[in-house]
Scaffold this motif. Sequence first.
Motif, PDB file in Angstrom:
ATOM      1  N   GLY A  50       0.814  -1.217   0.000  1.00  8.64           N
ATOM      2  CA  GLY A  50       0.000   0.000   0.000  1.00  8.64           C
ATOM      3  C   GLY A  50       0.840   1.256   0.000  1.00  8.64           C
ATOM      4  O   GLY A  50       2.066   1.226  -0.169  1.00  8.64           O
ATOM      5  N   ASP A  51       0.182   2.369   0.214  1.00 13.25           N
ATOM      6  CA  ASP A  51       0.831   3.677   0.219  1.00 13.25           C
ATOM      7  C   ASP A  51       1.646   3.902   1.493  1.00 13.25           C
ATOM      8  O   ASP A  51       1.355   3.328   2.540  1.00 13.25           O
ATOM      9  CB  ASP A  51      -0.220   4.792   0.131  1.00 13.25           C
ATOM     10  N   LEU A  52       2.639   4.764   1.382  1.00 12.78           N
ATOM     11  CA  LEU A  52       3.386   5.286   2.528  1.00 12.78           C
ATOM     12  C   LEU A  52       3.035   6.765   2.633  1.00 12.78           C
ATOM     13  O   LEU A  52       3.301   7.543   1.717  1.00 12.78           O
ATOM     14  CB  LEU A  52       4.896   5.123   2.341  1.00 12.78           C
ATOM     15  N   THR A  53       2.409   7.160   3.744  1.00 14.03           N
ATOM     16  CA  THR A  53       1.959   8.529   3.933  1.00 14.03           C
ATOM     17  C   THR A  53       2.508   9.066   5.246  1.00 14.03           C
ATOM     18  O   THR A  53       2.325   8.441   6.295  1.00 14.03           O
ATOM     19  CB  THR A  53       0.416   8.612   3.957  1.00 14.03           C
ATOM     20  N   ILE A  54       3.183  10.216   5.184  1.00 12.62           N
ATOM     21  CA  ILE A  54       3.699  10.878   6.388  1.00 12.62           C
ATOM     22  C   ILE A  54       3.184  12.310   6.413  1.00 12.62           C
ATOM     23  O   ILE A  54       3.351  13.047   5.440  1.00 12.62           O
ATOM     24  CB  ILE A  54       5.240  10.889   6.409  1.00 12.62           C
ATOM     25  N   ASN A  55       2.553  12.680   7.520  1.00 13.45           N
ATOM     26  CA  ASN A  55       2.121  14.057   7.764  1.00 13.45           C
ATOM     27  C   ASN A  55       2.786  14.508   9.043  1.00 13.45           C
ATOM     28  O   ASN A  55       2.529  13.936  10.111  1.00 13.45           O
ATOM     29  CB  ASN A  55       0.590  14.139   7.912  1.00 13.45           C
ATOM     30  N   ALA A  56       3.643  15.515   8.958  1.00  6.77           N
ATOM     31  CA  ALA A  56       4.395  15.962  10.137  1.00  6.77           C
ATOM     32  C   ALA A  56       4.320  17.476  10.283  1.00  6.77           C
ATOM     33  O   ALA A  56       4.479  18.206   9.303  1.00  6.77           O
ATOM     34  CB  ALA A  56       5.851  15.529  10.024  1.00  6.77           C
ATOM     35  N   THR A  57       4.112  17.911  11.504  1.00  3.81           N
ATOM     36  CA  THR A  57       4.116  19.344  11.789  1.00  3.81           C
ATOM     37  C   THR A  57       5.543  19.843  11.948  1.00  3.81           C
ATOM     38  O   THR A  57       5.934  20.827  11.338  1.00  3.81           O
ATOM     39  CB  THR A  57       3.303  19.632  13.065  1.00  3.81           C
ATOM     40  N   ASN A  58       6.348  19.142  12.761  1.00  2.00           N
ATOM     41  CA  ASN A  58       7.723  19.555  13.021  1.00  2.00           C
ATOM     42  C   ASN A  58       8.557  18.319  13.337  1.00  2.00           C
ATOM     43  O   ASN A  58       8.302  17.652  14.342  1.00  2.00           O
ATOM     44  CB  ASN A  58       7.757  20.547  14.195  1.00  2.00           C
ATOM     45  N   ALA A  59       9.530  18.003  12.488  1.00  2.00           N
ATOM     46  CA  ALA A  59      10.388  16.836  12.703  1.00  2.00           C
ATOM     47  C   ALA A  59      11.844  17.266  12.659  1.00  2.00           C
ATOM     48  O   ALA A  59      12.278  17.939  11.729  1.00  2.00           O
ATOM     49  CB  ALA A  59      10.138  15.770  11.642  1.00  2.00           C
ATOM     50  N   GLU A  60      12.609  16.879  13.689  1.00  2.00           N
ATOM     51  CA  GLU A  60      14.024  17.223  13.760  1.00  2.00           C
ATOM     52  C   GLU A  60      14.836  15.978  14.076  1.00  2.00           C
ATOM     53  O   GLU A  60      14.598  15.306  15.069  1.00  2.00           O
ATOM     54  CB  GLU A  60      14.272  18.278  14.830  1.00  2.00           C
ATOM     55  N   GLY A  61      15.809  15.700  13.204  1.00  2.00           N
ATOM     56  CA  GLY A  61      16.692  14.566  13.412  1.00  2.00           C
ATOM     57  C   GLY A  61      18.070  15.020  13.823  1.00  2.00           C
ATOM     58  O   GLY A  61      18.529  16.083  13.431  1.00  2.00           O
ATOM     59  N   ASP A  62      18.728  14.209  14.628  1.00  2.00           N
ATOM     60  CA  ASP A  62      20.092  14.468  15.098  1.00  2.00           C
ATOM     61  C   ASP A  62      20.244  15.869  15.668  1.00  2.00           C
ATOM     62  O   ASP A  62      21.082  16.651  15.248  1.00  2.00           O
ATOM     63  CB  ASP A  62      21.099  14.217  13.987  1.00  2.00           C
ATOM     64  N   ALA A  63      19.418  16.165  16.653  1.00  2.00           N
ATOM     65  CA  ALA A  63      19.443  17.499  17.267  1.00  2.00           C
ATOM     66  C   ALA A  63      20.797  17.824  17.885  1.00  2.00           C
ATOM     67  O   ALA A  63      21.167  18.989  18.010  1.00  2.00           O
ATOM     68  CB  ALA A  63      18.347  17.600  18.327  1.00  2.00           C
ATOM     69  N   ALA A  64      21.572  16.794  18.239  1.00  2.00           N
ATOM     70  CA  ALA A  64      22.898  17.016  18.822  1.00  2.00           C
ATOM     71  C   ALA A  64      23.939  17.343  17.765  1.00  2.00           C
ATOM     72  O   ALA A  64      25.031  17.812  18.073  1.00  2.00           O
ATOM     73  CB  ALA A  64      23.338  15.785  19.613  1.00  2.00           C
ATOM     74  N   GLY A  65      23.632  17.078  16.482  1.00  2.00           N
ATOM     75  CA  GLY A  65      24.576  17.363  15.405  1.00  2.00           C
ATOM     76  C   GLY A  65      25.782  16.452  15.410  1.00  2.00           C
ATOM     77  O   GLY A  65      26.853  16.804  14.917  1.00  2.00           O
ATOM     78  N   SER A  66      25.607  15.241  15.920  1.00  2.00           N
ATOM     79  CA  SER A  66      26.753  14.348  16.097  1.00  2.00           C
ATOM     80  C   SER A  66      26.829  13.206  15.100  1.00  2.00           C
ATOM     81  O   SER A  66      27.793  12.466  15.087  1.00  2.00           O
ATOM     82  CB  SER A  66      26.720  13.757  17.516  1.00  2.00           C
ATOM     83  N   GLY A  67      25.816  13.035  14.271  1.00  2.00           N
ATOM     84  CA  GLY A  67      25.813  11.877  13.381  1.00  2.00           C
ATOM     85  C   GLY A  67      25.355  12.227  11.989  1.00  2.00           C
ATOM     86  O   GLY A  67      25.429  13.369  11.562  1.00  2.00           O
ATOM     87  N   THR A  68      24.889  11.223  11.285  1.00  2.00           N
ATOM     88  CA  THR A  68      24.403  11.432   9.926  1.00  2.00           C
ATOM     89  C   THR A  68      22.985  10.883   9.847  1.00  2.00           C
ATOM     90  O   THR A  68      22.790   9.675   9.729  1.00  2.00           O
ATOM     91  CB  THR A  68      25.307  10.719   8.908  1.00  2.00           C
ATOM     92  N   THR A  69      22.012  11.747   9.930  1.00  2.00           N
ATOM     93  CA  THR A  69      20.630  11.293   9.890  1.00  2.00           C
ATOM     94  C   THR A  69      19.728  12.367   9.305  1.00  2.00           C
ATOM     95  O   THR A  69      20.193  13.419   8.879  1.00  2.00           O
ATOM     96  CB  THR A  69      20.161  10.827  11.287  1.00  2.00           C
ATOM     97  N   TYR A  70      18.437  12.126   9.323  1.00  2.00           N
ATOM     98  CA  TYR A  70      17.469  12.936   8.610  1.00  2.00           C
ATOM     99  C   TYR A  70      16.387  13.447   9.550  1.00  2.00           C
ATOM    100  O   TYR A  70      16.103  12.844  10.576  1.00  2.00           O
ATOM    101  CB  TYR A  70      16.800  12.095   7.517  1.00  2.00           C
ATOM    102  N   GLY A  71      15.722  14.522   9.142  1.00  2.00           N
ATOM    103  CA  GLY A  71      14.512  14.944   9.836  1.00  2.00           C
ATOM    104  C   GLY A  71      13.413  13.924   9.583  1.00  2.00           C
ATOM    105  O   GLY A  71      12.778  13.427  10.499  1.00  2.00           O
ATOM    106  N   ILE A  72      13.208  13.591   8.295  1.00  2.00           N
ATOM    107  CA  ILE A  72      12.268  12.540   7.896  1.00  2.00           C
ATOM    108  C   ILE A  72      12.958  11.647   6.876  1.00  2.00           C
ATOM    109  O   ILE A  72      13.472  12.125   5.864  1.00  2.00           O
ATOM    110  CB  ILE A  72      10.981  13.114   7.278  1.00  2.00           C
ATOM    111  N   PHE A  73      12.953  10.348   7.142  1.00  2.00           N
ATOM    112  CA  PHE A  73      13.467   9.346   6.215  1.00  2.00           C
ATOM    113  C   PHE A  73      12.282   8.491   5.810  1.00  2.00           C
ATOM    114  O   PHE A  73      11.663   7.837   6.653  1.00  2.00           O
ATOM    115  CB  PHE A  73      14.543   8.488   6.886  1.00  2.00           C
ATOM    116  N   ALA A  74      11.925   8.512   4.526  1.00  2.00           N
ATOM    117  CA  ALA A  74      10.793   7.742   4.020  1.00  2.00           C
ATOM    118  C   ALA A  74      11.284   6.827   2.908  1.00  2.00           C
ATOM    119  O   ALA A  74      11.759   7.301   1.876  1.00  2.00           O
ATOM    120  CB  ALA A  74       9.711   8.675   3.493  1.00  2.00           C
ATOM    121  N   GLU A  75      11.166   5.524   3.124  1.00  2.00           N
ATOM    122  CA  GLU A  75      11.593   4.558   2.105  1.00  2.00           C
ATOM    123  C   GLU A  75      10.431   3.641   1.773  1.00  2.00           C
ATOM    124  O   GLU A  75       9.814   3.063   2.672  1.00  2.00           O
ATOM    125  CB  GLU A  75      12.776   3.731   2.602  1.00  2.00           C
TER     126      GLU A  75
END
Length: 176
Positions: free
Chosen positions: A127-152
Amino acid sequence: NVSGTDGQAIGAYGAAGTTDLSITVDGLVRSENNDAIFTRLYGSGDLTLTATNTAGEAQITGGGSGVYALNAGSGAASVTVDNVTAANGNGIFVDNEASATSLSVTAKGTVQATTGAGIFAENDGTGDLTINATNAEGDAAGSGTTYGIFAEHTGSGATVVTANSVTGTVIDGIRV
């Protein structure tokens, strides 16, 4: 309100042969050293998680991930939350296996992960992949390699991401 220190605050499992797995929470869910909500479904129905908090503060707080949901069953997965924080994992992690159908993530408030993705959603289902987000923050510490939203989405169906504010500190805000 539900809390845990070393284990999950909420751990829910649906074994093969079970049908729907539904979790509804109105209040605070906190785990100091683990995922706040951890759920797995291997049955034939839908996986549904709804967590709200009328108090307005971060209602899901995980020492690991805020929400970890795996749907290895044959139905759909739906996660609807207000505010989520995660110290050592993803804010929201949802994985729909190939046997499943659609995957929907709705984050009405702020989803923040200190070291992981704000929202990590993977749909291998039909089926479908649906994401609805108001505010998404990834790796707030700034220490790695990541995303606010990762959709696969490796299955069939559409991929739809709707977001107001997304931050990926080191890598992309949104990766589809």
